[in-house]
Design a protein around this motif. Structure first.
Motif, PDB file in Angstrom:
ATOM      1  N   GLN A 231      48.983  46.418  37.501  1.00 13.16           N
ATOM      2  CA  GLN A 231      49.567  45.597  36.446  1.00 13.16           C
ATOM      3  C   GLN A 231      49.857  44.187  36.929  1.00 13.16           C
ATOM      4  OE1 GLN A 231      52.722  47.261  34.044  1.00 13.16           O
ATOM      5  NE2 GLN A 231      52.132  49.311  34.654  1.00 13.16           N
ATOM      6  N   LEU A 232      50.279  44.065  38.177  1.00 10.58           N
ATOM      7  CA  LEU A 232      50.540  42.733  38.718  1.00 10.58           C
ATOM      8  C   LEU A 232      49.258  41.908  38.769  1.00 10.58           C
ATOM      9  CD1 LEU A 232      52.550  40.765  39.908  1.00 10.58           C
ATOM     10  CD2 LEU A 232      52.145  41.773  42.169  1.00 10.58           C
ATOM     11  N   VAL A 233      48.155  42.566  39.135  1.00 11.04           N
ATOM     12  CA  VAL A 233      46.853  41.879  39.176  1.00 11.04           C
ATOM     13  C   VAL A 233      46.462  41.420  37.781  1.00 11.04           C
ATOM     14  CG1 VAL A 233      44.407  42.124  39.738  1.00 11.04           C
ATOM     15  CG2 VAL A 233      46.139  43.236  41.173  1.00 11.04           C
ATOM     16  N   TRP A 234      46.563  42.362  36.788  1.00  9.60           N
ATOM     17  CA  TRP A 234      46.206  41.989  35.412  1.00  9.60           C
ATOM     18  C   TRP A 234      47.070  40.824  34.924  1.00  9.60           C
ATOM     19  CZ3 TRP A 234      42.324  44.451  36.457  1.00  9.60           C
ATOM     20  CH2 TRP A 234      42.196  45.822  36.563  1.00  9.60           C
ATOM     21  N   SER A 235      48.357  40.882  35.215  1.00 11.57           N
ATOM     22  CA  SER A 235      49.286  39.852  34.729  1.00 11.57           C
ATOM     23  C   SER A 235      48.948  38.489  35.310  1.00 11.57           C
ATOM     24  CB  SER A 235      50.724  40.230  35.098  1.00 11.57           C
ATOM     25  OG  SER A 235      51.117  41.421  34.451  1.00 11.57           O
ATOM     26  N   ILE A 236      48.617  38.446  36.597  1.00 14.66           N
ATOM     27  CA  ILE A 236      48.269  37.183  37.235  1.00 14.66           C
ATOM     28  C   ILE A 236      46.999  36.603  36.609  1.00 14.66           C
ATOM     29  CG2 ILE A 236      47.455  36.136  39.386  1.00 14.66           C
ATOM     30  CD1 ILE A 236      49.300  38.118  40.862  1.00 14.66           C
ATOM     31  N   ILE A 237      45.993  37.453  36.415  1.00 17.43           N
ATOM     32  CA  ILE A 237      44.714  36.998  35.860  1.00 17.43           C
ATOM     33  C   ILE A 237      44.887  36.509  34.430  1.00 17.43           C
ATOM     34  CG2 ILE A 237      42.407  37.732  35.152  1.00 17.43           C
ATOM     35  CD1 ILE A 237      42.415  39.646  37.564  1.00 17.43           C
ATOM     36  N   ILE A 238      45.564  37.320  33.599  1.00 16.78           N
ATOM     37  CA  ILE A 238      45.734  36.959  32.182  1.00 16.78           C
ATOM     38  C   ILE A 238      46.607  35.719  32.050  1.00 16.78           C
ATOM     39  CG2 ILE A 238      46.733  37.707  29.992  1.00 16.78           C
ATOM     40  CD1 ILE A 238      45.831  40.546  30.720  1.00 16.78           C
ATOM     41  N   GLY A 239      47.685  35.646  32.857  1.00 17.46           N
ATOM     42  CA  GLY A 239      48.556  34.477  32.804  1.00 17.46           C
ATOM     43  C   GLY A 239      47.812  33.198  33.145  1.00 17.46           C
ATOM     44  N   ALA A 240      46.917  33.277  34.138  1.00 16.27           N
ATOM     45  CA  ALA A 240      46.162  32.094  34.549  1.00 16.27           C
ATOM     46  C   ALA A 240      45.095  31.714  33.527  1.00 16.27           C
ATOM     47  CB  ALA A 240      45.521  32.344  35.917  1.00 16.27           C
ATOM     48  N   LEU A 241      44.385  32.707  32.973  1.00 14.14           N
ATOM     49  CA  LEU A 241      43.255  32.428  32.093  1.00 14.14           C
ATOM     50  C   LEU A 241      43.668  32.048  30.674  1.00 14.14           C
ATOM     51  CD1 LEU A 241      40.684  35.202  33.124  1.00 14.14           C
ATOM     52  CD2 LEU A 241      40.704  32.784  33.772  1.00 14.14           C
ATOM     53  N   PHE A 242      44.709  32.712  30.152  1.00 12.45           N
ATOM     54  CA  PHE A 242      45.040  32.545  28.736  1.00 12.45           C
ATOM     55  C   PHE A 242      46.328  31.768  28.477  1.00 12.45           C
ATOM     56  CE2 PHE A 242      42.434  36.409  29.025  1.00 12.45           C
ATOM     57  CZ  PHE A 242      41.434  36.083  28.129  1.00 12.45           C
ATOM     58  N   PHE A 243      47.204  31.659  29.472  1.00 12.26           N
ATOM     59  CA  PHE A 243      48.470  30.960  29.252  1.00 12.26           C
ATOM     60  C   PHE A 243      48.662  29.787  30.214  1.00 12.26           C
ATOM     61  CE2 PHE A 243      49.127  35.314  27.730  1.00 12.26           C
ATOM     62  CZ  PHE A 243      49.561  35.064  26.438  1.00 12.26           C
ATOM     63  N   ALA A 244      47.603  29.456  30.962  1.00 13.03           N
ATOM     64  CA  ALA A 244      47.630  28.312  31.884  1.00 13.03           C
ATOM     65  C   ALA A 244      48.799  28.386  32.858  1.00 13.03           C
ATOM     66  CB  ALA A 244      47.676  27.005  31.090  1.00 13.03           C
ATOM     67  N   GLU A 245      49.131  29.594  33.301  1.00 17.53           N
ATOM     68  CA  GLU A 245      50.213  29.772  34.255  1.00 17.53           C
ATOM     69  C   GLU A 245      49.629  29.742  35.674  1.00 17.53           C
ATOM     70  OE1 GLU A 245      52.931  32.680  31.360  1.00 17.53           O
ATOM     71  OE2 GLU A 245      51.941  33.482  33.146  1.00 17.53           O
ATOM     72  N   PRO A 246      50.034  28.781  36.502  1.00 17.09           N
ATOM     73  CA  PRO A 246      49.479  28.695  37.858  1.00 17.09           C
ATOM     74  C   PRO A 246      49.846  29.916  38.691  1.00 17.09           C
ATOM     75  CG  PRO A 246      51.375  27.242  37.629  1.00 17.09           C
ATOM     76  CD  PRO A 246      51.062  27.760  36.253  1.00 17.09           C
ATOM     77  N   VAL A 247      48.965  30.309  39.582  1.00 19.24           N
ATOM     78  CA  VAL A 247      49.222  31.446  40.464  1.00 19.24           C
ATOM     79  C   VAL A 247      50.181  30.992  41.565  1.00 19.24           C
ATOM     80  CG1 VAL A 247      48.212  33.141  42.019  1.00 19.24           C
ATOM     81  CG2 VAL A 247      46.946  32.405  39.979  1.00 19.24           C
ATOM     82  N   ASP A 248      51.369  31.573  41.583  1.00 16.15           N
ATOM     83  CA  ASP A 248      52.395  31.225  42.563  1.00 16.15           C
ATOM     84  C   ASP A 248      52.278  32.175  43.754  1.00 16.15           C
ATOM     85  OD1 ASP A 248      54.699  30.807  44.055  1.00 16.15           O
ATOM     86  OD2 ASP A 248      55.925  30.370  42.294  1.00 16.15           O
ATOM     87  N   PRO A 249      51.892  31.677  44.933  1.00 17.79           N
ATOM     88  CA  PRO A 249      51.726  32.576  46.087  1.00 17.79           C
ATOM     89  C   PRO A 249      53.007  33.276  46.489  1.00 17.79           C
ATOM     90  CG  PRO A 249      51.591  30.262  46.748  1.00 17.79           C
ATOM     91  CD  PRO A 249      51.558  30.285  45.264  1.00 17.79           C
ATOM     92  N   TYR A 250      54.162  32.632  46.237  1.00 17.77           N
ATOM     93  CA  TYR A 250      55.435  33.270  46.576  1.00 17.77           C
ATOM     94  C   TYR A 250      55.707  34.463  45.665  1.00 17.77           C
ATOM     95  CZ  TYR A 250      56.521  29.273  49.570  1.00 17.77           C
ATOM     96  OH  TYR A 250      56.488  28.335  50.558  1.00 17.77           O
ATOM     97  N   VAL A 251      55.347  34.321  44.392  1.00 19.84           N
ATOM     98  CA  VAL A 251      55.520  35.440  43.451  1.00 19.84           C
ATOM     99  C   VAL A 251      54.600  36.597  43.845  1.00 19.84           C
ATOM    100  CG1 VAL A 251      55.218  36.175  41.055  1.00 19.84           C
ATOM    101  CG2 VAL A 251      56.258  33.957  41.554  1.00 19.84           C
TER     102      VAL A 251
END
Length: 285
Positions: A231-251
């Motif tokens: 789920q964390l993987v899906w959330s990171i991918i979807i957040g980046a692709l569809f909501f323009a949320e940058p991937v935070d390495p600390y998160v």
């Protein structure tokens, strides 16, 4: 479990699509109200149910905790990125492990204590207090995990006396009733498209729980547990692709630390055949 995880990510995505147009309490209420349609096949079993006063009290307490948790979760979804919500939600099993010591008389071995400390370190890595400005959504997620942990512990007690299906139905009804006054206080008339999104949220949540039950019936926790963390993987991918949320390495790093801690505790308890910690997000929604 893969389908279950995708469904739960679908829940977070559909809530995110509301963009705060509907207040958090009202969104949560409508999600549960619309989801009651899936309880129709259980109507006969519910009308013939006879419960003790203690069971009513436990069900009401569980509903209250879940109600507060759901409101905080919907609020957090409108404030912080998908990946942060998903990663912080994995704190729920950690809270359960700690609370089980006081509620169920569990004993904490040194290894489990170290795993809990590591998980809390992962949470600090995500939040980074003092190094960035924390959003109210972060505090809402901390409260969400706590409330869901309380709900789960009560479920562990009450499902010894009632079937899981009945317990889930009672939870859905009690949360709907519990959310009603909160929703009424902030009510705005949702559009038809927002109602459709919330119906999709309810459908994803129901499908996720159903798929999870099927998985638990067919495989041991040592098999199903690792898959939930996709789920964390899906959330990171979807957040980046569809909501323009940058991937935070600390998160990502903090989420992996929490995941590792939960996985260690779950596998350890499975080996000892006394597992209390939930295997991922089964306390959600």
């Amino acid at each position: 479990m893969i389908v279950s995880g995708l469904c739960f990510v679908g829940v977070t995505v559909t809530v995110k699509l509301l963009h705060g147009r509907v207040p958090a309490a009202e969104s949560a209420f409508l999600r549960y109200l619309l989801g009651l349609v899936y309880l129709i096949p259980m109507w006969k079993a519910l009308t013939g149910l006879r419960m003790t006063r203690r069971q009513w009290r436990l069900s009401a307490l569980r509903g209250g905790a879940q109600t507060l948790g759901v409101i905080c979760w919907f609020f957090a979804m409108s404030r912080i990125p998908l990946a942060e919500v998903t990663a912080m939600n994995y704190l729920t099993p950690i809270y359960v492990t700690v609370m089980a010591v006081f509620v169920l008389g569990e004993r904490l071995a040194v290894r489990r204590i170290l795993a809990i400390v590591a998980a809390l370190g992962g949470a600090l890595l995500i939040l980074r207090p003092g190094f960035r400005e924390l959003d109210p959504g972060h505090f809402a997620m901390l409260a969400t995990s706590m409330m869901f942990a309380i709900s789960y512990l009560i479920a562990k007690i009450i499902t010894d006396e009632l079937s899981p299906a009945i317990a889930l139905a009672l939870l859905s009804i009690s949360v709907t009733l519990g959310l009603f006054p909160f929703a009424l206080a902030v009510w705005v008339w949702p559009s038809w498209s927002d109602l459709a999104i919330l119906m999709a949220t309810a459908t994803f949540a129901t499908g996720g729980h159903y798929a999870m039950v099927l998985a638990f019936a067919r495989a041991p926790v040592t098999v199903t547990q690792p898959v939930t963390f996709l789920q964390l993987v899906w959330s990171i991918i979807i957040g980046a692709l569809f909501f323009a949320e940058p991937v935070d390495p600390y998160v990502v790093a903090g989420g992996l630390v929490i995941i590792g801690s939960v996985l260690f505790i779950t596998l350890r308890e499975a080996m000892l055949k006394r597992r209390v910690t939930p295997s991922g997000p089964e306390t959600k929604f």
